[in-house]
Design a protein around this motif. Structure first.
Motif, PDB file in Angstrom:
ATOM      1  N   MET A 471      48.210  38.171  28.405  1.00 52.60           N
ATOM      2  CA  MET A 471      47.124  37.181  28.462  1.00 52.60           C
ATOM      3  C   MET A 471      47.632  35.831  28.935  1.00 52.60           C
ATOM      4  O   MET A 471      46.958  35.126  29.700  1.00 52.60           O
ATOM      5  N   SER A 472      48.825  35.445  28.488  1.00 50.67           N
ATOM      6  CA  SER A 472      49.356  34.135  28.848  1.00 50.67           C
ATOM      7  C   SER A 472      49.722  34.034  30.317  1.00 50.67           C
ATOM      8  O   SER A 472      49.938  32.927  30.825  1.00 50.67           O
ATOM      9  N   GLU A 473      49.798  35.151  31.017  1.00 49.23           N
ATOM     10  CA  GLU A 473      50.107  35.127  32.444  1.00 49.23           C
ATOM     11  C   GLU A 473      48.942  34.613  33.281  1.00 49.23           C
ATOM     12  O   GLU A 473      49.141  34.158  34.414  1.00 49.23           O
ATOM     13  N   PHE A 474      47.745  34.682  32.751  1.00 47.29           N
ATOM     14  CA  PHE A 474      46.563  34.306  33.527  1.00 47.29           C
ATOM     15  C   PHE A 474      46.178  32.855  33.266  1.00 47.29           C
ATOM     16  O   PHE A 474      46.183  32.405  32.113  1.00 47.29           O
ATOM     17  N   PRO A 475      45.805  32.104  34.310  1.00 46.60           N
ATOM     18  CA  PRO A 475      45.336  30.725  34.127  1.00 46.60           C
ATOM     19  C   PRO A 475      43.887  30.698  33.662  1.00 46.60           C
ATOM     20  O   PRO A 475      43.013  30.095  34.292  1.00 46.60           O
ATOM     21  N   LEU A 476      43.620  31.365  32.547  1.00 48.98           N
ATOM     22  CA  LEU A 476      42.272  31.504  32.008  1.00 48.98           C
ATOM     23  C   LEU A 476      42.288  31.185  30.526  1.00 48.98           C
ATOM     24  O   LEU A 476      43.338  31.253  29.869  1.00 48.98           O
ATOM     25  N   GLU A 477      41.122  30.862  29.981  1.00 48.42           N
ATOM     26  CA  GLU A 477      41.019  30.732  28.539  1.00 48.42           C
ATOM     27  C   GLU A 477      41.287  32.099  27.919  1.00 48.42           C
ATOM     28  O   GLU A 477      41.024  33.142  28.534  1.00 48.42           O
ATOM     29  N   PRO A 478      41.858  32.140  26.703  1.00 47.51           N
ATOM     30  CA  PRO A 478      42.279  33.425  26.119  1.00 47.51           C
ATOM     31  C   PRO A 478      41.172  34.476  26.062  1.00 47.51           C
ATOM     32  O   PRO A 478      41.445  35.658  26.306  1.00 47.51           O
ATOM     33  N   GLN A 479      39.949  34.085  25.755  1.00 49.32           N
ATOM     34  CA  GLN A 479      38.873  35.069  25.670  1.00 49.32           C
ATOM     35  C   GLN A 479      38.605  35.730  27.026  1.00 49.32           C
ATOM     36  O   GLN A 479      38.377  36.936  27.108  1.00 49.32           O
ATOM     37  N   MET A 480      38.646  34.925  28.080  1.00 45.28           N
ATOM     38  CA  MET A 480      38.422  35.485  29.408  1.00 45.28           C
ATOM     39  C   MET A 480      39.612  36.338  29.846  1.00 45.28           C
ATOM     40  O   MET A 480      39.447  37.362  30.516  1.00 45.28           O
ATOM     41  N   ALA A 481      40.815  35.918  29.478  1.00 42.92           N
ATOM     42  CA  ALA A 481      41.994  36.727  29.805  1.00 42.92           C
ATOM     43  C   ALA A 481      41.914  38.092  29.123  1.00 42.92           C
ATOM     44  O   ALA A 481      42.244  39.127  29.729  1.00 42.92           O
ATOM     45  N   LYS A 482      41.452  38.108  27.866  1.00 41.53           N
ATOM     46  CA  LYS A 482      41.299  39.380  27.155  1.00 41.53           C
ATOM     47  C   LYS A 482      40.215  40.236  27.816  1.00 41.53           C
ATOM     48  O   LYS A 482      40.356  41.466  27.940  1.00 41.53           O
ATOM     49  N   THR A 483      39.138  39.593  28.264  1.00 42.02           N
ATOM     50  CA  THR A 483      38.080  40.323  28.969  1.00 42.02           C
ATOM     51  C   THR A 483      38.623  40.977  30.233  1.00 42.02           C
ATOM     52  O   THR A 483      38.305  42.135  30.542  1.00 42.02           O
ATOM     53  N   LEU A 484      39.453  40.256  30.974  1.00 40.05           N
ATOM     54  CA  LEU A 484      40.032  40.803  32.204  1.00 40.05           C
ATOM     55  C   LEU A 484      40.942  41.986  31.900  1.00 40.05           C
ATOM     56  O   LEU A 484      40.930  42.993  32.622  1.00 40.05           O
ATOM     57  N   LEU A 485      41.711  41.899  30.832  1.00 41.34           N
ATOM     58  CA  LEU A 485      42.553  43.031  30.443  1.00 41.34           C
ATOM     59  C   LEU A 485      41.697  44.234  30.050  1.00 41.34           C
ATOM     60  O   LEU A 485      42.010  45.382  30.395  1.00 41.34           O
ATOM     61  N   ALA A 486      40.617  43.981  29.318  1.00 41.36           N
ATOM     62  CA  ALA A 486      39.738  45.082  28.907  1.00 41.36           C
ATOM     63  C   ALA A 486      39.096  45.754  30.112  1.00 41.36           C
ATOM     64  O   ALA A 486      38.858  46.966  30.110  1.00 41.36           O
ATOM     65  N   SER A 487      38.827  44.977  31.162  1.00 47.98           N
ATOM     66  CA  SER A 487      38.197  45.562  32.348  1.00 47.98           C
ATOM     67  C   SER A 487      39.097  46.595  33.018  1.00 47.98           C
ATOM     68  O   SER A 487      38.606  47.493  33.703  1.00 47.98           O
ATOM     69  N   CYS A 488      40.403  46.454  32.821  1.00 53.83           N
ATOM     70  CA  CYS A 488      41.325  47.463  33.366  1.00 53.83           C
ATOM     71  C   CYS A 488      41.117  48.801  32.667  1.00 53.83           C
ATOM     72  O   CYS A 488      41.246  49.868  33.279  1.00 53.83           O
ATOM     73  N   GLU A 489      40.785  48.752  31.398  1.00 46.08           N
ATOM     74  CA  GLU A 489      40.538  49.987  30.641  1.00 46.08           C
ATOM     75  C   GLU A 489      39.188  50.599  30.986  1.00 46.08           C
ATOM     76  O   GLU A 489      39.043  51.821  31.039  1.00 46.08           O
ATOM     77  N   LYS A 605      29.735  45.027  30.143  1.00 50.25           N
ATOM     78  CA  LYS A 605      29.357  44.465  28.849  1.00 50.25           C
ATOM     79  C   LYS A 605      30.420  44.761  27.798  1.00 50.25           C
ATOM     80  O   LYS A 605      30.727  43.908  26.954  1.00 50.25           O
ATOM     81  N   ARG A 606      31.010  45.946  27.843  1.00 50.84           N
ATOM     82  CA  ARG A 606      32.097  46.260  26.909  1.00 50.84           C
ATOM     83  C   ARG A 606      33.275  45.317  27.121  1.00 50.84           C
ATOM     84  O   ARG A 606      33.859  44.807  26.156  1.00 50.84           O
ATOM     85  N   ALA A 607      33.628  45.101  28.391  1.00 48.18           N
ATOM     86  CA  ALA A 607      34.758  44.214  28.690  1.00 48.18           C
ATOM     87  C   ALA A 607      34.467  42.791  28.224  1.00 48.18           C
ATOM     88  O   ALA A 607      35.328  42.120  27.636  1.00 48.18           O
ATOM     89  N   LEU A 608      33.246  42.305  28.461  1.00 51.87           N
ATOM     90  CA  LEU A 608      32.880  40.967  28.004  1.00 51.87           C
ATOM     91  C   LEU A 608      32.953  40.854  26.484  1.00 51.87           C
ATOM     92  O   LEU A 608      33.459  39.866  25.940  1.00 51.87           O
ATOM     93  N   LEU A 609      32.482  41.878  25.792  1.00 47.63           N
ATOM     94  CA  LEU A 609      32.511  41.855  24.337  1.00 47.63           C
ATOM     95  C   LEU A 609      33.933  41.947  23.799  1.00 47.63           C
ATOM     96  O   LEU A 609      34.220  41.437  22.708  1.00 47.63           O
ATOM     97  N   ALA A 610      34.846  42.569  24.547  1.00 41.35           N
ATOM     98  CA  ALA A 610      36.238  42.637  24.111  1.00 41.35           C
ATOM     99  C   ALA A 610      36.847  41.254  23.987  1.00 41.35           C
ATOM    100  O   ALA A 610      37.721  41.010  23.144  1.00 41.35           O
ATOM    101  N   GLY A 611      36.385  40.312  24.815  1.00 36.43           N
ATOM    102  CA  GLY A 611      36.914  38.962  24.729  1.00 36.43           C
ATOM    103  C   GLY A 611      36.006  37.983  24.031  1.00 36.43           C
ATOM    104  O   GLY A 611      36.467  37.060  23.357  1.00 36.43           O
ATOM    105  N   PHE A 612      34.685  38.169  24.159  1.00 35.27           N
ATOM    106  CA  PHE A 612      33.729  37.168  23.665  1.00 35.27           C
ATOM    107  C   PHE A 612      32.884  37.685  22.510  1.00 35.27           C
ATOM    108  O   PHE A 612      31.750  37.234  22.325  1.00 35.27           O
ATOM    109  N   PHE A 613      33.420  38.591  21.702  1.00 35.14           N
ATOM    110  CA  PHE A 613      32.658  39.112  20.559  1.00 35.14           C
ATOM    111  C   PHE A 613      32.376  38.019  19.531  1.00 35.14           C
ATOM    112  O   PHE A 613      31.505  38.173  18.681  1.00 35.14           O
TER     113      PHE A 613
END
Length: 738
Positions: A471-489, A605-613
């Protein structure tokens, strides 16, 4: 002749400066060999000598010898003065000469700024003064743009860019001198640098730190660094300052500002005006009124041109074309910083309302509040400096108004979740201690740690987990970084990349004049998506890319016709490219686009909820009053949303996920999309759900978990499910990435 440095302690450089080593053009014998530029070995141009004469008139030039001596003998120097003293252009050059004197054994020079456009303009000016090419000996780095090379010896960059560099170079070993400019602004990134550099200096005794600040902040920094050398620069005094004569100041400062602008245009000599207001709404109102008044002015008075400057939307002042030199520009801004105008020599009048708007983060409810408060003494003095020796400053407050000495540091009023994630990453790199000038609020710090724990960014010992490191590799707020990681899944990376880029860039929606508001709304509606605003952003970006690739008309025209911001969309495009490169670098999969299918919509929506629940709300009465689950506040959806004020009440979704909530006059949640409670239950961590305060909404969710169904509220449709099997046999397994 070219200078040949062979001294490791800087004595030769010091002697050269003290003896007046610079050569005027008139001193050069053109029959002999021309003096060579010490940085590129080429003869100096005639422009170099012209600019050198200008540089020697700057207030900072008188302190050159003192600065040189101090830089050689001390590891830390604090320089106190205003931007008009020339500190931001001259001191970094002298530091570059210092590094050259020791053959760059300890590295080159980096100078931080807080505004992107200032960073670029300073680099261009200094390259001109040093008589070198931009991008070679002098360069710059701002988000999404770098202009440097292996020859760069002096680099200007934004403070957040230098922090990103520390992730791969924690001790800043490529630098011999670090210059922190505008330290008095106390941005979060600048405060982090000031805290971390204190530890780095102990590990690197050869490193030099130069801090450029306003007079009001120098004592605070002296205390923090234990009485290091301080150089005070005396700037030019403003020629005329007019204060309000009342005891309580002017309450309706907007009307007073407009009257002053028109009065100046009717009676005063030529020159541009800067009006410092408090809010964007005031800027829009002032702009509309001045446009209307300007249309009715006599041509003999010249043209009056209002220009809006919003913080975070545009941080550069447009330079006038030659044909515009006869007009009077009125810059309307609510930026707390006067440094935006440092290069505008045409400013003759400043109107200062004496108040500013700040976003203050409340960790208890995870939302920002808008607060109007007085500016600091430092800001007031800096604004007066803008008028130069011949202008006039109108202060819409009494002279004896008790302004605070300094502005409140941003780190005390901001969401520091990203800051804590970065510091955890620095602990891995060996920088375990950040000695803050002002320590963050304990409640805010605990909330940040709790949020990172919910996002699975921390392990059981409180250190960064593997997910947290990625998550820290991305220049994003942590919630959005987590959403991006979830989108890979969930195989929706292409779509989530667009959402992340569009939300990171400034808003793409232009605010039109009142007369065109309905037309703009109709244009924006063509992009709206039934599933919510996140999907609308994808529609807009895809339409922009299609127009860029296939349409014959210019992109400027395409955006103008649809009331969209071309710079914002171009920024989103650049952010998307950077995020894509980061995914490839850390070898994460990028799924092909599949936007439009039901499966893809559910996966987004699943990916968004992974970061912004933590940002879920429920319409409690069917009328658009959304109850926020985490802190029991009620908010409305922003009017520009798909579900905005003109949407039929019966079409409002019961459950939504939102991107931002600001406690202000309208108390709205922004960027909203519909979800189902089943999706929320699946993606939210169990311990987060357990910690939610009791409410009717939580009871509905608990009933779904216990019984697999929920009794719908009166007047509400039954929550829709993700797929046909969800109602029959709901699955409550947590997401794998949790």
């Amino acid at each position: 002749m070219a200078l040949a440095f062979d001294s490791s302690d800087g004595d030769y450089w010091k002697e050269k400066v003290i003896s007046g080593g610079d050569t005027e053009k008139g001193d050069v014998d053109y029959d002999d060999e021309l003096e060579l530029n010490q940085f590129d070995g080429l003869p100096y141009s005639s422009r170099y000598y012209k600019l050198l004469r200008e540089r020697k008139t700057l207030p900072v030039w008188g302190a050159r010898c003192d600065f040189v001596n101090t830089l050689v003998s001390s590891q830390i120097i604090i320089v106190s003065g205003t931007a008009e003293t020339g500190r931001s252009t001259q001191i970094p050059q002298w530091c570059a000469e210092f590094c050259l004197s020791v053959q760059y054994q300890n590295g080159m020079v980096v100078c931080t700024q807080i505004h992107r456009q200032n960073t670029v303009e300073l680099a261009l000016r200094v390259a001109d003064e040093m008589d070198v090419n931009i991008g070679h000996e002098v360069g710059y780095s701002i988000p999404l743009q770098t202009c440097c090379s292996t020859d760069t010896v002096l680099r200007y960059c934004t403070d957040d860019m230098l922090l990103r560099e520390m992730m791969s170079d924690p001790l800043l070993e490529q630098y011999g001198v670090v210059v922190i400019d505008q330290a008095h602004e106390r941005t979060v990134s600048t405060d982090l640098l000031l805290g971390l550099l204190k530890d780095i200096l102990l590990q690197r005794p050869e490193l030099r730190l130069v801090i450029l600040t306003a007079p009001s902040s120098s004592d605070r920094l002296l205390h923090h660094y234990s009485d290091v050398p301080l150089l005070r620069l005396e700037g030019p005094q403003p020629s005329e300052v007019v204060y309000d004569s009342g005891k309580e100041g002017i309450k309706d400062y907007l009307c007073s500002t407009l009257r002053l602008v028109l009065g100046i245009h009717h009676t005063q000599e030529p020159g541009d005006v800067v009006a410092f207001l408090a809010t964007e709404q005031e800027i829009e109102c002032a702009y509309a009124i001045l446009r209307r008044e300007a249309a009715s002015l006599a041509s003999s008075l010249g043209e009056l041109v209002p220009v809006t400057l919003y913080p975070e939307k545009n941080d550069s002042v447009p330079m006038p074309a030659e044909e515009e030199n006869t007009c009077r520009r009125v810059f309307l801004t609510c930026s707390p910083s006067e440094d935006l105008f440092w290069a505008v020599r045409s400013i003759r009048f400043v109107i200062d309302a004496g108040v500013q708007m700040r976003y203050v983060y409340n960790p208890r409810i995870r939302a920002n509040s808008i607060v109007i408060r007085p500016i600091s003494k430092s800001q007031a003095e800096s604004r007066k400096q803008l008028i130069g020796p011949t202008g006039k400053c109108f202060c819409l407050y009494p002279e004896d108004t008790p302004l605070p000495a300094e502005s409140v540091p941003h780190i005390l009023e901001s969401d520091i979740t990203s800051t804590v994630l970065f510091l955890k990453r620095m602990e891995i790199a060996g920088l375990g201690h950040c000695d803050f000038v002002d320590r963050p609020d304990p409640e805010g710090l605990m909330q940040a740690l709790e949020e990172l724990d919910y996002l699975a960014a921390l392990d059981d010992d409180g250190n960064l987990s593997e997910i947290g490191i990625i998550m820290s590799e991305f220049p994003l707020e942590p919630q959005m970084a987590k959403t991006l990681l979830a989108s890979c899944e969930f195989d929706c990376v292409s779509e989530v990349l667009i959402i992340a880029a569009m939300l990171t860039a400034p808003s793409c929606f232009l605010t039109p004049p009142v007369a065109l508001a309905h037309e703009a709304l109709q244009c924006h509606r063509q992009f709206q998506h039934v599933d919510g605003d996140h999907f609308t952003l994808i529609n807009i970006y895809n339409a922009f890319k299609h127009a860029k690739q296939y349409l014959c008309c210019s992109l400027e025209q395409w955006c103008e016709e649809r009331f969209l911001s071309l710079p914002a969309l171009q920024t989103a495009d650049a952010v998307l490219s950077e995020l894509t490169d980061t995914l490839k670098r850390i070898e994460l999969p990028i799924s092909p686009p599949a936007f439009g299918s039901k499966t893809n919509t559910a996966n987004i929506k699943r990916a968004l909820l992974a970061g912004f629940f933590m940002q879920v709300a429920r319409d409690v009465d069917g009328s658009g009053n959304y109850f926020i689950l985490t802190h029991k506040h009620v908010a409305q959806i922003h009017p520009l949303s798909v579900y905005g004020t003109e949407a039929p009440k019966q079409s409002l979704p019961e459950w939504v996920i939102y991107h931002k909530h600001t406690l202000s006059e309208n108390n709205c949640v922004r960027i909203v999309s519909e979800i189902s409670p089943y999706e929320f239950i699946q993606m939210a961590p169990q311990y987060f759900f357990s910690n939610l305060p009791p409410s009717e909404s939580k009871g509905i969710l608990q009933q779904i978990i216990d019984h697999g169904s929920a009794a719908p509220c009166k007047g509400k449709k039954k929550p829709q499910t993700m797929d046909s099997t969800a109602t029959e046999e709901p699955s409550y397994e947590r997401c794998v990435i949790q």
